[in-house]
Design an enzyme around this catalytic site. Structure first.
Site, PDB file in Angstrom:
ATOM      1  N   GLU A 181      36.704  48.695  42.037  1.00 28.87           N
ATOM      2  CA  GLU A 181      38.114  48.969  41.756  1.00 28.87           C
ATOM      3  C   GLU A 181      38.732  48.036  40.715  1.00 28.87           C
ATOM      4  O   GLU A 181      39.664  47.268  41.016  1.00 28.87           O
ATOM      5  CB  GLU A 181      38.928  48.925  43.053  1.00 28.87           C
ATOM      6  CG  GLU A 181      38.458  49.917  44.086  1.00 28.87           C
ATOM      7  CD  GLU A 181      39.427  50.068  45.250  1.00 28.87           C
ATOM      8  OE1 GLU A 181      40.414  49.328  45.315  1.00 28.87           O
ATOM      9  OE2 GLU A 181      39.205  50.958  46.094  1.00 28.87           O
TER      10      GLU A 181
ATOM     11  N   GLU B 257      33.812  54.456  49.285  1.00 29.89           N
ATOM     12  CA  GLU B 257      34.771  54.093  50.345  1.00 29.89           C
ATOM     13  C   GLU B 257      35.636  55.288  50.688  1.00 29.89           C
ATOM     14  O   GLU B 257      36.077  56.012  49.790  1.00 29.89           O
ATOM     15  CB  GLU B 257      35.728  52.975  49.903  1.00 29.89           C
ATOM     16  CG  GLU B 257      35.133  51.603  49.837  1.00 29.89           C
ATOM     17  CD  GLU B 257      36.141  50.540  49.395  1.00 29.89           C
ATOM     18  OE1 GLU B 257      37.342  50.674  49.693  1.00 29.89           O
ATOM     19  OE2 GLU B 257      35.701  49.583  48.742  1.00 29.89           O
TER      20      GLU B 257
HETATM   21  C1  BGC Z   1      39.155  48.104  48.628  1.00 37.65           C
HETATM   22  C2  BGC Z   1      38.888  47.526  50.005  1.00 37.65           C
HETATM   23  C3  BGC Z   1      40.121  47.682  50.874  1.00 37.65           C
HETATM   24  C4  BGC Z   1      40.378  49.168  51.071  1.00 37.65           C
HETATM   25  C5  BGC Z   1      41.584  49.494  51.921  1.00 37.65           C
HETATM   26  C6  BGC Z   1      39.946  49.382  48.667  1.00 37.65           C
HETATM   27  O1  BGC Z   1      41.035  49.226  47.809  1.00 37.65           O
HETATM   28  O2  BGC Z   1      37.980  48.226  47.897  1.00 37.65           O
HETATM   29  O3  BGC Z   1      38.484  46.200  49.835  1.00 37.65           O
HETATM   30  O4  BGC Z   1      40.002  47.038  52.093  1.00 37.65           O
HETATM   31  O5  BGC Z   1      40.552  49.796  49.827  1.00 37.65           O
HETATM   32  O6  BGC Z   1      42.759  49.072  51.341  1.00 37.65           O
END
Ligand code: BGC
Length: 459
Positions: free
Chosen positions: A161, A362
Site C-alpha cells: 500500500e 488483504e
Molecule cells: C494494511 C493493514 C491494515 C489493514 C486494515 C491495510 O491498510 O495493509 O496493515 O491493518 O489495511 O486497516
C-alpha cells in the site's frame, strides 16, 4: 477458483511481532510515531503487539488447523538492518529463518512482503520516502532478503500500500512519519513506485524464477453523476489511488490527469529517464480491498476531497456512498460492499492486459465482538463479510477475472496502526492482556470454505 488456488491469511511485522527491543532490532518510524504522545489512540504501541516473535510454533499451528496453503508476512527492515543499510543483524535473519522453516515444514508457502511500513528510523532521518536515496537503500535490502531467504521464499511483494505510505504518512500525517507536506507526499509517491521497480529487478537478479508483485490498496470507485466537474474529480481520485502504481510499472507513466494536477510537485522529483526505470514486468498484482469508494456532485455540506481521500488537491466532492443505498458498516465505519470486490478485479482485467494474475492480498473487517459467557467469539458480521466477499470473487473468477489467491486480513487481532488495539480484524481473537489466542466463528467458516472448495475441485 481453480486447483492450486492460494488460500491464505496475512499479517505485518509491526502489527504482530512485538519484541521491539530484542534481537538487536533498531527503531522504526512506527516506534517513534507510536511513542509520540497524541499520535496513536490510547498511546498504544507495537512494543509487545501480540508477541508473535516468541510464538511462531503456536501461530503456525493455527494456520495448519485453518487449512491455508500460504501465509503472507512482512520482514521488518529494522530487524535485518538495525543500524545502517550495510550491516546485517544475524538475530534478525535467525528469526525469519525460523518462521520460514516452520512454515515450509508444515507445507505452508511463505509469501514475503519486504516493506509494510516499518521503515528504519535512520532512513527517515535522511529524508525517508521523500528522498530519492531510499530507492537505492530499498534495492539493496530487496537483494539481501532474496539472497538470505530466496531458497525458500518464491513469492515476493515489494511494498504494501504505497498510497498509505505516501499520503497518510507524508501528507495527512496520520501515519508514521507524521509529516504534512504536499511536496513530500508526491515525492514519496514517485519514490515508492521507483523502489518497486528497482526492488523487482534486484529480486529477479538473484532469483530469476521468483514471482514478484506489489500490493496496492484499491477501491471500486463509483459515481452517479457525469457532469464535467464530478467526472474530473472521479478521475483524479481514481488516478491517485487506483492507477498510480499500476500505470507506473505497466507503462512507465503516471495518469496524465494527475501529472497535470500535481504540476511542479511531480516534475521536481521526476528525473529524465525515469519512465524507463519505472516500467517493470511483474508476475502478479496484489490487491487489498476493504470497501467501495464514491465521488459524487459536491453538496453544500461537503468538505474538501483531500480530507477524505488524502491527496494534495483542494477540490470538493461528495465522497459518501449515496444515501439511497442502504449499507451496513464495520466498526471502522467502512461500508460493506462485497460486489465491489468482484467488480474491481473484473475492471483490473479489462484495463490492464499486462496483469495476468491477481492475488487478493488483504480483505477483512473490523468488528470488535468479544467472548460470550462460554468463551466463544460469535463474530457473525465477520462471517458474513468474508463469506460474501469470497462469493463475489468466485463469481468474478467465473466471468474470467484472473484471481489466483485470497488472503484474509488478518489471522489475529493485532495492532491497527493509528487506532492502536481498538479495532479487531482477526479471525482469531487475541486477549491483549494474556495474549491467549481463540479462533472465532469466522475462523471456522473460512476453514470450512477452504475445505469445501478444495473438495469440489478434486471431485
Ligand atoms: C494494511 C493493514 C491494515 C489493514 C486494515 C491495510 O491498510 O495493509 O496493515 O491493518 O489495511 O486497516
Amino acid at each position: 477458483m481453480k486447483q492450486g488456488f492460494l488460500w491464505g491469511v496475512a499479517a505485518a511485522s509491526y502489527q504482530i511481532e512485538g519484541a521491539a527491543h530484542e534481537g538487536n532490532r533498531g527503531p522504526s518510524i512506527w516506534d517513534t510515531f507510536s511513542h509520540t504522545p497524541g499520535k496513536v489512540l490510547n498511546g498504544d504501541t507495537g512494543d509487545v503487539a501480540i508477541d508473535h516473535y516468541h510464538r511462531i510454533e503456536e501461530d503456525v499451528k493455527l494456520m495448519v488447523e485453518l487449512g491455508v496453503n500460504v501465509y503472507r508476512f512482512s520482514i521488518a527492515w529494522p530487524r535485518l538492518f538495525p543500524q545502517n543499510s550495510q550491516s546485517i543483524e544475524q538475530q534478525g535473519v535467525d528469526f525469519y529463518n525460523k518462521l520460514i522453516d516452520t512454515l515450509v515444514a508444515h507445507n505452508i508457502e511463505p509469501v514475503a512482503t519486504l516493506y509494510h511500513w516499518d521503515l528504519p528510523q535512520y532512513l527517515e532521518d535522511k529524508g525517508g520516502w521523500a528522498s530519492r536515496d531510499i530507492v537505492y537503500a530499498f534495492e539493496h535490502y530487496a537483494k539481501t532478503c532474496t539472497e538470505l531467504f530466496g531458497d525458500r521464499v518464491n513469492k515476493w511483494i515489494t511494498l504494501n500500500e504505497p498510497w498509505c505510505t505516501s499520503f497518510l504518512g507524508y501528507y495527512l500525517g496520520i501515519h508514521a512519519p507524521g509529516i504534512k507536506n504536499a511536496a513530500s507526499a508526491v515525492a514519496a509517491a514517485h519514490h515508492t513506485a521507483l523502489a518497486h521497480a528497482y526492488g523487482t529487478r534486484a529480486i529477479k537478479a538473484v532469483a530469476p524464477n521468483a514471482q514478484v508483485g506489489i500490493t496496492v490498496n484499491m477501491t471500486n470507485l463509483r459515481t452517479d453523476s457525469d457532469d464535467p466537474e464530478t467526472k474530473l474529480n472521479w478521475q483524479l481520485v481514481d488516478a491517485n489511488q487506483n492507477r498510480w502504481w499500476i500505470d507506473a510499472f505497466t507503462s512507465g507513466k503516471y495518469p496524465e490527469v494527475l501529472v497535470k494536477e500535481y504540476g511542479v510537485l511531480l516534475s521536481q522529483v521526476f528525473q529524465e529517464g525515469d519512465e524507463k526505470l519505472l516500467k517493470v514486468d511483474n508476475d502478479f498484482l496484489g490487491v487489498n480491498y476493504y470497501c467501495d469508494g464514491f465521488v459524487g456532485k459536491a453538496r453544500i455540506t461537503d468538505r474538501p476531497m483531500n480530507v477524505h481521500s488524502p491527496y494534495p488537491i483542494n477540490r470538493t466532492a461528495n465522497m459518501d456512498l449515496p444515501e439511497t443505498e442502504f449499507v451496513s458498516r464495520t466498526d471502522f465505519n467502512w461500508p460493506i460492499t462485497p460486489e465491489g470486490l468482484g467488480n474491481l478485479v473484473l475492471r483490473i482485467n479489462r484495463d490492464w492486459s499486462e496483469i495476468k494474475s491477481i492475488l487478493i492480498t488483504e480483505n477483512g473487517a473490523a468488528f470488535n465482538d468479544g467472548p460470550n459467557e462460554h468463551g466463544e467469539i460469535e463474530d457473525h458480521r465477520r462471517v458474513d463479510y468474508i463469506h460474501s466477499h469470497l462469493e463475489s470473487l468466485r463469481h468474478a473468477i467465473d466471468l474470467g477475472a484472473p484471481v489466483d489467491g485470497y488472503f484474509a486480513w488478518s489471522l489475529w487481532d493485532n495492532y491497527e496502526w493509528a487506532e492502536g488495539y481498538s479495532k479487531r480484524f482477526g479471525i482469531v481473537y487475541v486477549d491483549f492482556d494474556t495474549l491467549k489466542r481463540t479462533p472465532k466463528l469466522s475462523f471456522k467458516m473460512y476453514q470450512k470454505y477452504i475445505a469445501q472448495t478444495r473438495l469440489a475441485l478434486n471431485s
